[in-house]
Motif scaffolding. Structure first.
Motif, PDB file in Angstrom:
ATOM      1  N   ILE A 288       2.615  32.822  76.530  1.00  8.05           N
ATOM      2  CA  ILE A 288       2.605  34.026  77.370  1.00  8.05           C
ATOM      3  C   ILE A 288       4.011  34.598  77.508  1.00  8.05           C
ATOM      4  O   ILE A 288       4.229  35.819  77.381  1.00  8.05           O
ATOM      5  CB  ILE A 288       1.998  33.701  78.748  1.00  8.05           C
ATOM      6  N   VAL A 289       4.993  33.714  77.750  1.00 12.45           N
ATOM      7  CA  VAL A 289       6.383  34.164  77.892  1.00 12.45           C
ATOM      8  C   VAL A 289       6.884  34.814  76.607  1.00 12.45           C
ATOM      9  O   VAL A 289       7.541  35.868  76.640  1.00 12.45           O
ATOM     10  CB  VAL A 289       7.284  32.977  78.293  1.00 12.45           C
ATOM     11  N   ARG A 290       6.554  34.208  75.453  1.00 10.88           N
ATOM     12  CA  ARG A 290       7.018  34.774  74.169  1.00 10.88           C
ATOM     13  C   ARG A 290       6.380  36.136  73.919  1.00 10.88           C
ATOM     14  O   ARG A 290       7.038  37.051  73.382  1.00 10.88           O
ATOM     15  CB  ARG A 290       6.677  33.815  73.023  1.00 10.88           C
ATOM     16  N   ILE A 291       5.132  36.314  74.299  1.00 12.15           N
ATOM     17  CA  ILE A 291       4.479  37.616  74.135  1.00 12.15           C
ATOM     18  C   ILE A 291       5.152  38.659  75.035  1.00 12.15           C
ATOM     19  O   ILE A 291       5.382  39.805  74.620  1.00 12.15           O
ATOM     20  CB  ILE A 291       2.980  37.502  74.458  1.00 12.15           C
ATOM     21  N   ILE A 292       5.485  38.264  76.261  1.00 12.38           N
ATOM     22  CA  ILE A 292       6.165  39.184  77.181  1.00 12.38           C
ATOM     23  C   ILE A 292       7.528  39.588  76.625  1.00 12.38           C
ATOM     24  O   ILE A 292       7.906  40.769  76.660  1.00 12.38           O
ATOM     25  CB  ILE A 292       6.304  38.532  78.574  1.00 12.38           C
ATOM     26  N   ILE A 293       8.273  38.617  76.078  1.00  9.71           N
ATOM     27  CA  ILE A 293       9.584  38.915  75.489  1.00  9.71           C
ATOM     28  C   ILE A 293       9.422  39.884  74.323  1.00  9.71           C
ATOM     29  O   ILE A 293      10.223  40.827  74.162  1.00  9.71           O
ATOM     30  CB  ILE A 293      10.271  37.614  75.033  1.00  9.71           C
ATOM     31  N   PHE A 294       8.406  39.677  73.501  1.00  7.03           N
ATOM     32  CA  PHE A 294       8.160  40.567  72.358  1.00  7.03           C
ATOM     33  C   PHE A 294       7.892  41.994  72.832  1.00  7.03           C
ATOM     34  O   PHE A 294       8.418  42.965  72.274  1.00  7.03           O
ATOM     35  CB  PHE A 294       6.988  40.035  71.542  1.00  7.03           C
ATOM     36  N   ILE A 295       7.060  42.133  73.870  1.00  5.76           N
ATOM     37  CA  ILE A 295       6.734  43.467  74.398  1.00  5.76           C
ATOM     38  C   ILE A 295       7.980  44.139  74.964  1.00  5.76           C
ATOM     39  O   ILE A 295       8.241  45.325  74.722  1.00  5.76           O
ATOM     40  CB  ILE A 295       5.633  43.364  75.471  1.00  5.76           C
ATOM     41  N   LEU A 296       8.782  43.371  75.714  1.00  7.93           N
ATOM     42  CA  LEU A 296      10.007  43.938  76.290  1.00  7.93           C
ATOM     43  C   LEU A 296      11.012  44.314  75.201  1.00  7.93           C
ATOM     44  O   LEU A 296      11.726  45.315  75.330  1.00  7.93           O
ATOM     45  CB  LEU A 296      10.635  42.920  77.252  1.00  7.93           C
ATOM     46  N   THR A 297      11.062  43.513  74.130  1.00  6.98           N
ATOM     47  CA  THR A 297      12.012  43.782  73.047  1.00  6.98           C
ATOM     48  C   THR A 297      11.757  45.137  72.407  1.00  6.98           C
ATOM     49  O   THR A 297      12.698  45.873  72.081  1.00  6.98           O
ATOM     50  CB  THR A 297      11.929  42.665  71.984  1.00  6.98           C
ATOM     51  N   TYR A 298      10.486  45.478  72.235  1.00  5.15           N
ATOM     52  CA  TYR A 298      10.142  46.730  71.558  1.00  5.15           C
ATOM     53  C   TYR A 298       9.721  47.828  72.532  1.00  5.15           C
ATOM     54  O   TYR A 298       9.020  48.756  72.143  1.00  5.15           O
ATOM     55  CB  TYR A 298       9.052  46.476  70.525  1.00  5.15           C
ATOM     56  N   SER A 299      10.149  47.679  73.801  1.00  3.86           N
ATOM     57  CA  SER A 299       9.859  48.735  74.773  1.00  3.86           C
ATOM     58  C   SER A 299      11.088  49.035  75.632  1.00  3.86           C
ATOM     59  O   SER A 299      11.778  50.030  75.421  1.00  3.86           O
ATOM     60  CB  SER A 299       8.671  48.329  75.648  1.00  3.86           C
ATOM     61  N   PHE A 300      11.411  48.135  76.567  1.00  6.82           N
ATOM     62  CA  PHE A 300      12.462  48.417  77.544  1.00  6.82           C
ATOM     63  C   PHE A 300      13.793  47.719  77.248  1.00  6.82           C
ATOM     64  O   PHE A 300      14.841  48.197  77.650  1.00  6.82           O
ATOM     65  CB  PHE A 300      11.990  48.004  78.948  1.00  6.82           C
ATOM     66  N   LEU A 301      13.747  46.563  76.577  1.00  2.79           N
ATOM     67  CA  LEU A 301      14.962  45.768  76.390  1.00  2.79           C
ATOM     68  C   LEU A 301      15.178  45.438  74.917  1.00  2.79           C
ATOM     69  O   LEU A 301      15.044  44.289  74.487  1.00  2.79           O
ATOM     70  CB  LEU A 301      14.868  44.470  77.209  1.00  2.79           C
ATOM     71  N   PRO A 302      15.533  46.413  74.083  1.00  3.72           N
ATOM     72  CA  PRO A 302      15.778  46.121  72.658  1.00  3.72           C
ATOM     73  C   PRO A 302      16.942  45.180  72.428  1.00  3.72           C
ATOM     74  O   PRO A 302      17.057  44.592  71.355  1.00  3.72           O
ATOM     75  CB  PRO A 302      16.062  47.518  72.071  1.00  3.72           C
ATOM     76  N   ILE A 303      17.779  44.999  73.461  1.00 10.66           N
ATOM     77  CA  ILE A 303      18.917  44.085  73.318  1.00 10.66           C
ATOM     78  C   ILE A 303      18.459  42.643  73.081  1.00 10.66           C
ATOM     79  O   ILE A 303      19.198  41.801  72.572  1.00 10.66           O
ATOM     80  CB  ILE A 303      19.821  44.164  74.576  1.00 10.66           C
ATOM     81  N   LEU A 304      17.195  42.355  73.448  1.00  5.94           N
ATOM     82  CA  LEU A 304      16.668  41.001  73.266  1.00  5.94           C
ATOM     83  C   LEU A 304      16.551  40.619  71.791  1.00  5.94           C
ATOM     84  O   LEU A 304      16.378  39.440  71.471  1.00  5.94           O
ATOM     85  CB  LEU A 304      15.298  40.878  73.951  1.00  5.94           C
TER      86      LEU A 304
END
Length: 577
Positions: A288-304
């Motif tokens: 679940i955490v990895r999916i959330i990180i993926f969504i944030l990476t390609y939406s609000f936090l590309p720095i991830l």
């Protein structure tokens, strides 16, 4: 002082010689030259505004710093990096040469070749351009070097990329480039053929066995192959050549897909038999955490995107889960652990090739560059064998369970047979007992039937006697012409009777209801009938009226039945009208 001065001068000379970049000398005996270490000079342009005219001018010569590592990186992603190196061709033959960059993920490259007139020929490349724009249709970036025989030429390269890349190149002769490329593509063909074969084989096993762990394995294998396609550039060459915009994001999608299916595979394979529910829940949270990180990476936090180490941590969690499962008794996990060990070894070797860790680095060749691919292949083989071993253990457990079940059923059948024999014996004993009771009952019934017949005959005689003492109806009709008698006994003999007597000019008639009915009533009727006859027929009682007769009858019944005594057995009587 003279000695000290000489030492200082010698040190300065050595320092100057050491600081100067090496010139690449081309000859007939060597077909490839690595452009690395102090053969390269690097200049960082944080303004991103300089051009080749400025950078190649004498005033910028001092700004280039000699490189001292095998694989220089663009440590500041917002800067542009300029590289230069010098080549002198000492070859006597007319060999054709080219320059190749190994990192196929570089977004923007400008390669500047001296034109001999003080200018430069610009060759443009990068994975933000369509694959068809490449001068050489090869997965890496290759640039033509013109005839440089007996010339000393300085080449420049301008590199810009939004992600970390390594700026390592090589000069090769055309013949060697073709030979190397064919060998490389031959190896890659075998590699991807094995990937597809493993995926197809285990897909067929999934269709046959219906174990979802196999489909997780298939998706993990395909995701690993997808990752390799993005890393070595063959994916851009053969699959999405006309979509360079996807090429920049393919690596992130590939690593995300790989670790997600690795987690799912770990859940299905390792924790299914070991029963470590806590670890199962931990892996669920990691997914679940990895999916959330993926969504944030390609939406609000590309720095991830910079934190690719996250996926390595996830794979280490899978590895630790395998260790826990093995300690819990899941023997098949040993192949899982061996497979992931080869994957990590390949990852470490490939990173030691492109990075210097604690001053240690490995030479750049086809074995070290593709060590990650070797690790993946070995991992796939061991993971596939782990699944086969899991099936083997599952079948063995099922066979053991079936054998135990068969033994239990056999024991139950034997117990059932024994119980049936005991029941049959008891039934037989009970049947014999019932038959004996039946015979005895039939005997009793015969006795009762005989007794009943005898009793019935006696009652019939009693009926005859009772009816014989009753007054003749013709006598009653003679004296009472308009009279009639209704006499319907409930039983064969009756507790009711009628009485009739004529004395001189008096007629006596009575309807008597005795206590009880049947035999007991019949006895009372005989007593009552005889007492009435006795009272009325006695000469001294001729003048008695009905009430006096009834009083005398009452006293006689009491005396006859001994009802005056305390221990009198009956209180029977009769009603007379």
């Amino acid at each position: 002082m003279r000695k000290l001065f000489r030492i200082i001068v010698l040190v300065l000379i050595i320092t100057k010689v050491w600081a100067e970049p090496d010139i690449v000398f081309l000859n007939d005996s060597i077909h490839q030259y690595d452009i690395s270490y102090n053969r390269i000079e690097i200049f960082e342009d944080p303004t991103n505004a300089l051009n080749i005219s400025k950078v190649s001018s004498p005033e910028f010569a001092s700004r280039f710093k000699p490189n001292n590592i095998q694989l220089p990186r663009n440590k500041r992603l917002n800067s542009t990096y300029w590289l230069k190196f010098t080549v002198i061709n000492k070859s006597d033959s007319d060999k054709d040469w080219l320059f190749e960059y190994f990192d196929s993920s570089i977004e923007d490259i400008l390669f500047f070749v001296p034109d001999g007139n003080g200018g430069f020929i610009t060759q443009k490349a990068g994975n933000l351009l369509k694959f068809s724009s490449k001068s050489y249709k090869h997965k890496n970036f290759a640039f033509h070097i013109p005839d440089i025989k007996d010339k000393k030429l300085t080449f420049y390269a301008r590199i810009k990329s939004r992600h970390l890349i390594f700026m390592f190149g090589v000069i090769r002769s055309y013949n060697w480039f073709i030979q190397y490329a064919l060998t490389e593509y031959y190896f890659l063909g075998i590699f991807y053929g094995i990937i597809l074969a493993m995926a197809l084989y285990n897909l067929l096993l999934f269709i046959t066995i219906k174990d979802k762990t196999y489909i997780y394995y298939v998706l993990y294998v395909l995701s690993s192959g997808f990752l390799c396609l993005t890393m070595d550039g063959t994916g851009f060459q053969y699959l999405w050549a006309n979509h360079p915009e996807f090429n920049a994001e393919a690596f992130g999608f590939a690593t995300f897909s790989m670790v997600i299916w690795a987690l799912m595979y770990t859940q299905g394979f390792i924790l299914q038999r070991s029963g470590t529910r806590l670890h199962f829940n931990i892996l669920e949270i990691v997914i679940i955490v990895r999916i959330i990180i993926f969504i944030l990476t390609y939406s609000f936090l590309p720095i991830l995107k910079k934190f690719s180490i996250v996926d390595l941590v996830v794979l280490m969690i899978c590895y630790m889960s395998g260790i826990v499962s093995y300690k819990k008794g899941n023997i098949s996990t040993r192949f899982f652990l061996i497979g992931f060990t080869f994957l990590f070894l390949g990852y470490i070797i490939s990173n030691l090739t492109v990075n210097s860790i604690l001053g240690i680095s490995l030479p750049n060749n086809i074995f070290t560059v593709y060590s990650f691919n070797y690790g993946i292949i070995l991992e796939m083989i061991f993971l596939s064998y782990a699944l086969a071993d899991k099936v083997r253990w599952t079948i063995r457990e099922k066979e053991t369970a079936q054998n135990q079940l068969i033994k239990q059923l056999k024991d139950k059948d034997e117990y059932k047979e024994k119980l049936n024999r005991e029941l049959e014996k008891k039934v037989e004993e009970r049947t014999n007992e019932i038959n004996e009771q039946k015979i005895e009952l039939e005997h009793k019934n015969t006795e009762l039937s005989d007794l009943y017949e005898e009793l019935r005959e006696n009652i019939a005689v009693a009926q005859y006697i009772q009816q014989s003492i009753l007054p003749d109806r013709e006598l009653i009709t003679k004296h009472l012409p308009e009279s009639y008698v209704v006499y319907l006994p409930k039983d064969i003999v009756s507790g009711d009777f009628y009485w009739f007597e004529v004395r001189q000019d008096k007629i006596y008639i009575a309807a008597v209801d005795c206590t009880g009915h049947g035999v007991s009533g019949a006895f009372m009727s005989l007593i009552g009938y005889n007492l009435l006859n006795q009272i009325v027929r006695e000469p001294s009682n001729y003048d008695l009226n009905a009430a006096q007769i009834l009083d005398r009858l009452n006293n006689e019944v009491i005396e006859t039945l001994k009802q005056r005594k305390k221990d009198g057995l009956t209180r029977d009587g009769m009603d007379i009208n």
